[in-house]
Design a protein around this motif. Structure first.
Motif, short mmCIF file in Angstrom:
data_model
loop_
_atom_site.label_atom_id
_atom_site.label_comp_id
_atom_site.label_asym_id
_atom_site.label_seq_id
_atom_site.Cartn_x
_atom_site.Cartn_y
_atom_site.Cartn_z
N GLY A 1 0.61 -1.18 0.08
CA GLY A 1 0.00 -0.06 0.04
C GLY A 1 0.85 1.39 -0.10
O GLY A 1 0.24 2.69 0.13
N ALA A 2 2.07 1.07 0.17
CA ALA A 2 2.80 2.42 -0.01
C ALA A 2 4.27 2.27 -0.14
O ALA A 2 4.95 1.07 -0.09
N THR A 3 5.22 3.20 -0.76
CA THR A 3 6.45 3.33 -1.13
C THR A 3 7.11 4.29 -0.14
O THR A 3 6.65 5.26 -0.01
N PHE A 4 8.33 3.92 0.76
CA PHE A 4 8.73 4.75 1.38
C PHE A 4 10.15 5.23 0.83
O PHE A 4 10.78 4.20 0.35
N GLY A 5 10.64 6.28 1.25
CA GLY A 5 11.91 6.63 0.36
C GLY A 5 12.50 7.63 1.50
O GLY A 5 12.07 8.32 2.53
N ARG A 6 14.01 7.63 1.08
CA ARG A 6 14.64 8.67 1.99
C ARG A 6 15.56 9.54 0.97
O ARG A 6 16.14 8.75 -0.22
N ASN A 7 15.56 10.73 0.92
CA ASN A 7 16.35 11.63 -0.06
C ASN A 7 17.20 12.63 0.75
O ASN A 7 16.73 13.43 1.62
N HIS A 8 18.14 13.03 -0.01
CA HIS A 8 19.05 14.10 0.29
C HIS A 8 18.76 15.34 -0.78
O HIS A 8 18.92 14.82 -2.06
N ILE A 9 18.65 16.45 -0.64
CA ILE A 9 18.41 17.52 -1.21
C ILE A 9 19.04 18.66 -1.18
O ILE A 9 19.52 19.03 -0.09
N THR A 10 19.90 19.35 -2.20
CA THR A 10 20.49 20.56 -1.96
C THR A 10 19.62 21.76 -2.78
O THR A 10 19.10 21.42 -3.83
N LYS A 11 19.48 22.73 -2.29
CA LYS A 11 18.80 24.07 -2.70
C LYS A 11 19.52 25.39 -2.69
O LYS A 11 20.56 25.74 -1.91
N THR A 12 19.39 26.31 -3.70
CA THR A 12 19.60 27.60 -3.78
C THR A 12 18.22 28.59 -3.58
O THR A 12 17.45 28.55 -4.18
N PHE A 13 18.65 29.54 -2.55
CA PHE A 13 17.42 30.63 -2.34
C PHE A 13 17.71 31.82 -2.80
O PHE A 13 19.00 32.42 -3.02
N HIS A 14 16.64 32.57 -3.38
CA HIS A 14 16.60 33.67 -4.01
C HIS A 14 15.62 34.67 -3.27
O HIS A 14 14.56 34.13 -2.83
N GLY A 15 15.62 35.90 -3.30
CA GLY A 15 14.70 36.71 -2.65
C GLY A 15 15.22 37.50 -1.24
O GLY A 15 16.24 37.59 -1.00
N ASP A 16 14.03 37.27 -0.36
CA ASP A 16 14.45 37.70 1.10
C ASP A 16 15.55 36.84 1.78
O ASP A 16 16.04 37.29 2.65
N LEU A 17 15.24 35.61 1.41
CA LEU A 17 16.30 34.64 1.76
C LEU A 17 17.42 34.41 0.57
O LEU A 17 17.03 34.12 -0.46
N VAL A 18 18.45 34.60 0.84
CA VAL A 18 19.71 34.36 -0.09
C VAL A 18 20.83 33.19 0.53
O VAL A 18 21.36 33.76 1.58
N GLY A 19 20.75 32.15 -0.11
CA GLY A 19 21.66 31.14 0.57
C GLY A 19 21.52 30.09 -0.09
O GLY A 19 20.87 29.73 -1.11
N THR A 20 21.97 28.85 0.48
CA THR A 20 21.89 27.39 -0.01
C THR A 20 21.54 26.59 1.36
O THR A 20 21.76 27.13 2.49
N SER A 21 20.94 25.38 1.10
CA SER A 21 20.46 24.49 1.98
C SER A 21 20.91 23.22 1.82
O SER A 21 20.94 22.77 0.65
N THR A 22 20.81 22.14 2.81
CA THR A 22 20.61 20.89 2.50
C THR A 22 19.61 20.46 3.42
O THR A 22 19.41 20.76 4.44
#
Length: 131
Positions: free
Chosen positions: A24-45
């Motif tokens: 009934g379900a698939t479970f996952g684990r993921n690692h994501i990186t992002k770049t922010f623009h606007g009032d927040l400027v920077g990166t995240s993990t």
């Protein structure tokens, strides 16, 4: 000081770390990186745990570490994610983890949301002590 931050972010990397099919379900684990623009400027993990069902409803929880500036104030902080969808309706919420702020973002608190349409948009309502 009470503030309101808006802008966009780009997902710069999405790595699937694990998946497991259950009845009934698939479970996952993921690692994501992002770049922010606007009032927040920077990166995240971000680390997220996901669940997807054959009928379509899905959900995820996660934690995200942001490094950059918020309205020009430099530091880091951690966000707790909670998200889901049902019948085509999506909701994605953020909560700043209390006491996670560093640098000029020490003592930052607040919450917000993510919206996906023609890109990823964020909203963050926050409280930050006066500089």
């Amino acid at each position: 000081m009470n503030g309101h931050a808006t802008g966009t972010f780009d997902i710069t990397n999405w790595t699937e770390l694990a998946t497991e099919d259950k009845e009934g379900a698939t479970f996952g684990r993921n690692h994501i990186t992002k770049t922010f623009h606007g009032d927040l400027v920077g990166t995240s993990t971000t680390e997220i745990l996901t669940v997807v069902t054959p009928q379509g409803p899905a959900a995820y929880v996660g934690v995200e570490h942001f490094d950059g500036t918020l309205h020009g104030r430099k530091g880091t902080f951690t966000l707790q994610h909670s998200a889901g969808s049902h019948n085509g309706e999506q909701w994605m919420k953020w909560q700043i983890v209390p006491t996670s702020g560093t640098g000029e973002l020490a003592d930052l608190t607040g919450e917000g949301a993510i919206r996906v349409d023609d890109g990823h948009h964020y909203l963050l309502d926050y409280t930050l002590p006066e500089a």
